[in-house]
Design a protein around this motif. Structure first.
Motif, short mmCIF file in Angstrom:
data_model
loop_
_atom_site.label_atom_id
_atom_site.label_comp_id
_atom_site.label_asym_id
_atom_site.label_seq_id
_atom_site.Cartn_x
_atom_site.Cartn_y
_atom_site.Cartn_z
N MET A 235 0.84 -1.18 0.00
CA MET A 235 0.00 0.00 0.00
C MET A 235 0.88 1.24 0.00
SD MET A 235 -2.93 1.12 2.76
CE MET A 235 -1.73 1.57 4.01
N ASP A 236 0.64 2.16 -0.93
CA ASP A 236 1.42 3.36 -1.02
C ASP A 236 0.98 4.34 0.07
OD1 ASP A 236 3.28 5.08 -2.85
OD2 ASP A 236 1.55 6.34 -2.38
N GLN A 237 1.89 4.66 0.99
CA GLN A 237 1.52 5.48 2.13
C GLN A 237 1.13 6.90 1.74
OE1 GLN A 237 0.88 3.14 4.30
NE2 GLN A 237 1.97 4.07 6.00
N ARG A 238 1.81 7.47 0.76
CA ARG A 238 1.48 8.83 0.35
C ARG A 238 0.07 8.90 -0.22
NH1 ARG A 238 6.55 12.12 -2.35
NH2 ARG A 238 7.84 12.20 -0.47
N THR A 239 -0.25 7.96 -1.08
CA THR A 239 -1.60 7.93 -1.67
C THR A 239 -2.64 7.72 -0.59
OG1 THR A 239 -0.73 7.07 -3.75
CG2 THR A 239 -3.08 6.77 -3.34
N GLU A 240 -2.36 6.80 0.32
CA GLU A 240 -3.30 6.51 1.40
C GLU A 240 -3.52 7.74 2.28
OE1 GLU A 240 -5.89 4.26 3.85
OE2 GLU A 240 -5.11 3.94 1.83
N LEU A 241 -2.44 8.43 2.62
CA LEU A 241 -2.56 9.64 3.45
C LEU A 241 -3.38 10.70 2.73
CD1 LEU A 241 -1.83 11.42 5.87
CD2 LEU A 241 0.34 11.96 4.72
N SER A 242 -3.08 10.91 1.46
CA SER A 242 -3.79 11.92 0.67
C SER A 242 -5.28 11.62 0.59
CB SER A 242 -3.18 12.00 -0.73
OG SER A 242 -3.90 12.91 -1.53
N GLU A 243 -5.62 10.40 0.24
CA GLU A 243 -7.03 10.04 0.09
C GLU A 243 -7.76 10.04 1.43
OE1 GLU A 243 -7.08 6.35 -2.00
OE2 GLU A 243 -6.52 7.26 -3.92
N PHE A 244 -7.08 9.63 2.48
CA PHE A 244 -7.70 9.62 3.80
C PHE A 244 -8.05 11.04 4.25
CE2 PHE A 244 -7.17 9.76 8.50
CZ PHE A 244 -8.29 9.01 8.84
N LEU A 245 -7.10 11.97 4.12
CA LEU A 245 -7.37 13.34 4.54
C LEU A 245 -8.48 13.98 3.71
CD1 LEU A 245 -3.74 14.64 5.22
CD2 LEU A 245 -5.53 14.18 6.91
N ALA B 183 -12.37 -11.07 6.74
CA ALA B 183 -12.77 -10.27 5.58
C ALA B 183 -13.17 -11.18 4.43
CB ALA B 183 -11.63 -9.34 5.16
N TRP B 184 -12.40 -12.24 4.20
CA TRP B 184 -12.75 -13.18 3.13
C TRP B 184 -14.11 -13.80 3.40
CZ3 TRP B 184 -14.36 -17.78 1.40
CH2 TRP B 184 -14.05 -18.14 0.10
N GLN B 185 -14.34 -14.20 4.64
CA GLN B 185 -15.61 -14.83 4.99
C GLN B 185 -16.79 -13.89 4.75
OE1 GLN B 185 -16.34 -18.08 6.28
NE2 GLN B 185 -14.32 -18.37 5.38
N VAL B 186 -16.68 -12.64 5.16
CA VAL B 186 -17.79 -11.70 5.06
C VAL B 186 -18.11 -11.37 3.61
CG1 VAL B 186 -18.46 -9.31 5.52
CG2 VAL B 186 -17.53 -10.72 7.36
N PHE B 187 -17.07 -11.21 2.77
CA PHE B 187 -17.32 -10.75 1.40
C PHE B 187 -17.36 -11.86 0.36
CE2 PHE B 187 -15.87 -6.89 3.48
CZ PHE B 187 -16.78 -5.97 3.00
N ARG B 188 -16.82 -13.04 0.68
CA ARG B 188 -16.74 -14.08 -0.34
C ARG B 188 -17.59 -15.30 -0.02
NH1 ARG B 188 -15.85 -14.25 -4.63
NH2 ARG B 188 -14.09 -15.61 -5.02
N ASP B 189 -18.00 -15.47 1.23
CA ASP B 189 -18.81 -16.63 1.61
C ASP B 189 -20.28 -16.22 1.65
OD1 ASP B 189 -20.00 -18.87 2.61
OD2 ASP B 189 -18.77 -19.01 4.42
N GLY C 234 -6.39 -6.80 -2.76
CA GLY C 234 -6.53 -6.87 -4.21
C GLY C 234 -7.58 -7.86 -4.65
N GLU C 235 -7.60 -9.05 -4.02
CA GLU C 235 -8.60 -10.07 -4.39
C GLU C 235 -10.01 -9.59 -4.08
OE1 GLU C 235 -10.06 -14.58 -3.17
OE2 GLU C 235 -8.28 -13.72 -2.23
N LEU C 236 -10.20 -9.02 -2.89
CA LEU C 236 -11.53 -8.57 -2.51
C LEU C 236 -11.99 -7.39 -3.38
CD1 LEU C 236 -11.28 -8.81 1.39
CD2 LEU C 236 -12.34 -10.43 -0.19
N SER C 237 -11.06 -6.52 -3.73
CA SER C 237 -11.40 -5.39 -4.59
C SER C 237 -11.82 -5.87 -5.97
CB SER C 237 -10.21 -4.43 -4.71
OG SER C 237 -9.88 -3.88 -3.45
N LEU C 238 -11.17 -6.92 -6.44
CA LEU C 238 -11.45 -7.45 -7.77
C LEU C 238 -12.77 -8.21 -7.82
CD1 LEU C 238 -10.39 -7.92 -10.69
CD2 LEU C 238 -9.31 -10.02 -9.82
N LYS C 239 -13.09 -8.94 -6.76
CA LYS C 239 -14.20 -9.87 -6.80
C LYS C 239 -15.44 -9.44 -6.03
CE LYS C 239 -11.18 -13.83 -7.59
NZ LYS C 239 -10.74 -15.16 -7.15
N SER C 240 -15.37 -8.31 -5.32
CA SER C 240 -16.53 -7.88 -4.54
C SER C 240 -16.79 -6.40 -4.76
CB SER C 240 -16.32 -8.16 -3.05
OG SER C 240 -17.36 -7.56 -2.28
N GLU C 241 -17.92 -6.10 -5.39
CA GLU C 241 -18.31 -4.70 -5.59
C GLU C 241 -18.57 -4.02 -4.26
OE1 GLU C 241 -21.84 -2.10 -7.79
OE2 GLU C 241 -21.60 -4.25 -8.22
#
Length: 295
Positions: free
Chosen positions: A1-11, A156-162, A201-208
């Motif tokens: 995870m890119d920390q700069r991008t994460e900080l920017s988007e979070f703020l 997280a896998w259980q909640v979004f993929r099961d 990445g997997e959850l982002s790809l497979k769960s809207e």
């Protein structure tokens, strides 16, 4: 995870949720190009120059002082978990790429304690929300973790993929929102963990639904409360949950469920425990018979 991008988007996401009237600033009307406070308004509240805040929101968090972070956190009305996330993004003292990859295990004595909690569903979550230990009643209530492959032994896998999770949790949206908030807080602690990046990445790809909730940048820590469950065997359950961080390993958290004494849910939980004990006895008997036959 890119920390700069994460900080920017979070703020930006935290600034976007505030209105001038929320923070005691006059609103002179007129349509704003984007929702929320303007950068200069936030900088004024935080006690820094607009240029300094703009640079911070662009992801340049290196060498920022604690005093400035406190001012920004106060201005943004951050929760305790959100403050912790902000500090981790700018001062990543928890970066442990090698430590993040080490095996996660509970102590044998602690597993014994879990096994002795016959009437209390209990399990332990580690980094990445991996489910790393459990007792028999937790499996009967939530799912048989022991039969799952390691990559699926994750909350997280259980909640979004099961699909069974959507049937189990009455307020699935609330559960999913909490899980994403926990996962993002974890990501701030271990930005260099490749398995965490692969999971996201997997959850982002497979769960809207995951993509939608992840984009909100909400951050939460585990706590306590009430969950309404609908179990396929014993029906509706109203259970209190508690989370306890283990002092010997703060990356491990014990979660327990219990019902109000004398309530219908307590009786249902007792019936579920009895069913689980019978299943375990029958499985042990079958295993012994198979070994005897082989011998």
């Amino acid at each position: 995870m890119d920390q700069r991008t994460e900080l920017s988007e979070f703020l930006r996401s935290r600034r976007a949720r505030l209105r001038p009237e929320d923070v005691g600033l006059p609103d002179y009307g007129g349509r704003r190009r984007v929702p929320g406070l303007r950068r200069e308004e936030l900088a004024q509240l935080a006690g820094v120059s607009t240029a300094y805040y703009v640079r911070l929101e662009q992801g340049h968090g290196e060498n920022v002082s604690t005093a400035v972070l406190d001012g920004v956190a106060n201005a943004l009305r951050l929760t305790t978990a959100e403050r912790e996330h902000l500090y981790r993004l700018t001062k990543p003292v928890h970066r442990r790429p090698r430590g993040a990859a080490r095996p996660q295990r509970v102590r044998p004595a602690f597993q014994q304690l879990l096994d002795m909690m016959d009437g209390i569903p209990a399990y332990v979550i580690g980094r990445r929300l991996d489910i790393i230990a459990w007792n028999r009643l937790a499996c009967a209530l939530i799912g048989d973790f022991a039969v799952l492959p390691p990559e699926q032994r994750n909350m997280a896998w259980q909640v979004f993929r099961d699909p069974a999770a959507r049937e189990l949790y009455d307020d699935w949206e609330g559960k999913a929102t909490d899980v994403v908030g926990f996962l993002r807080l974890d990501a701030g602690s271990f930005p260099d963990d490749p398995r965490l990046a692969a999971l996201i990445g997997e959850l982002s790809l497979k769960s809207e639904d995951f993509r939608r909730l992840w984009a909100a940048h909400d951050v939460r820590d585990k706590g306590h409360g009430t969950k309404e469950l609908h179990h396929p065997l014993v029906g509706r359950l109203t259970l209190q949950y508690e989370t306890l961080r283990l002092p010997a390993d703060p990356d491990q958290v014990l979660l327990t469920y219990h019902a109000e004494p004398g309530s219908p849910s307590a009786e249902s939980l007792r019936l579920l425990a009895s069913w689980a004990a019978t299943e375990a006895t029958e499985a042990a008997t079958a295993s012994e018979a198979a070994r005897a036959a082989d011998g």
